[in-house]
Scaffold this motif. Sequence first.
Motif, short mmCIF file in Angstrom:
data_model
loop_
_atom_site.label_atom_id
_atom_site.label_comp_id
_atom_site.label_asym_id
_atom_site.label_seq_id
_atom_site.Cartn_x
_atom_site.Cartn_y
_atom_site.Cartn_z
N THR A 2 1.15 -1.28 0.07
CA THR A 2 0.07 -0.04 0.03
C THR A 2 0.99 1.32 -0.15
OG1 THR A 2 -1.75 -1.19 1.14
CG2 THR A 2 -1.73 1.19 1.27
N ALA A 3 0.76 2.10 -1.04
CA ALA A 3 1.44 3.43 -1.22
C ALA A 3 0.87 4.37 -0.44
CB ALA A 3 1.62 3.71 -2.33
N VAL A 4 1.41 5.41 0.47
CA VAL A 4 1.26 6.30 1.20
C VAL A 4 1.23 7.62 0.38
CG1 VAL A 4 1.42 7.68 3.26
CG2 VAL A 4 2.00 5.29 3.12
N PRO A 5 -0.10 8.37 0.03
CA PRO A 5 -0.08 9.65 -0.67
C PRO A 5 0.74 10.57 -0.19
CG PRO A 5 -2.30 8.58 -0.44
CD PRO A 5 -1.49 8.18 0.43
N ALA A 6 1.48 11.32 -0.99
CA ALA A 6 2.10 12.52 -0.49
C ALA A 6 1.16 13.76 -0.13
CB ALA A 6 3.12 13.07 -1.43
N PRO A 7 1.46 14.52 0.73
CA PRO A 7 0.29 15.52 1.11
C PRO A 7 0.21 16.59 0.14
CG PRO A 7 2.41 15.71 2.41
CD PRO A 7 2.71 14.60 1.56
N THR A 8 1.23 16.99 -0.71
CA THR A 8 1.15 18.16 -1.51
C THR A 8 1.64 17.89 -2.79
OG1 THR A 8 3.34 18.99 -0.95
CG2 THR A 8 1.40 19.83 0.52
N LEU A 9 1.30 18.67 -3.79
CA LEU A 9 1.69 18.14 -5.17
C LEU A 9 3.06 19.05 -5.58
CD1 LEU A 9 -1.61 19.04 -6.95
CD2 LEU A 9 -0.81 16.80 -6.27
N GLY A 10 3.46 19.92 -4.83
CA GLY A 10 4.74 20.58 -4.99
C GLY A 10 4.39 22.10 -5.14
#
Length: 341
Positions: A2-10
């Motif tokens: 299970t991949a953990v989503p990053a909080p921001t797009l940059g």
Amino acid sequence: MTAVPAPTLGRELSNSPLDGITNLRFSNTSDHLLVSSWDKSVRLYDASANVLKGEFRHGGAVLDCCFHDESSGFTACIDSNVRRMVFNYGKEDILGRHDGPVRCLEYSYATGQVITGSWDKTLKCWDPRGASGQERTLLGTYTQPERVYSLSLVGHRLVVATAGRHVNVYDLRNMSQPEQRRESSLKYQTRCVRCYPNGTGYALSSVEGRVAMEFFDLSEASQAKKYAFKCHRKSEAGRDIVYPVNAITFHPIYATFATGGCDGIVNVWDGNNKKRLYQYAKYPTSIAALSFSRDGRLLAVASSYTFEEGDKPHEPDTIFIRSVNEVEVKPKPKVYPNPPA
């Protein structure tokens, strides 16, 4: 896994192109970023400072770009021209021409050549040090089985991916014929090819949500290591929705790689261990191009609709620069169970 989503797009770059982004590439000596676009422009940014340092306008859509050195580069244009630009002096000239739109190009630091691939079904090699004019700079023309879609270089080795799922592998020191003539192991049209940083093979993506991991060595042992995997797809209302994989970029330190698809998703993969390491939060629209910076600290993401669903309203074309954390790109060590007592 299970991949953990990053909080921001940059962070969004200012002064993004006004039409579809075709490619972006970081310099191998700085955080300068070169960007080509359907709006007929090629732009040079300082990605860290968020500054547009220079821009050229061509006679048609710019389909690809690459650096020559810190302040100059080359472009592949839909008007069939190959151009070189010097941003410090605001100068450009035509290196040469194809008989059709130029789809992709690479600069070989090993041989000092510019290699261009066209929809005219040819590959051409150029010497950019000569005077302007095709007769003085063209080193060779090499017929391909179909239209050239993607190129990638590692050392003296060049991989050419064309329509019809053909893949030709060349040695730039002897271009008389391909070292290898292959057919993609994927069943559908090729979108992108990128060589492994260690020079042992290449990754190839298709319009049908798959990536193939291939090896140059033709021995039985090496060929047994190749594989393909599904990605950039989802199940919705009982049916699978599959997205083209437009972009592949390898991390310069860890040799893991990121893929970007028409689903607006960027995934990071550990190819050796066949695992997904990370998945970033969904971007506003299709991922058209990706590039890691020279030290792997930054990832440039082109969120730019690629018209896979035809002409329709879409989010603005945007370049995001995100800081890369080690946990996103560093392979995780294998954990072996304790042996029985």
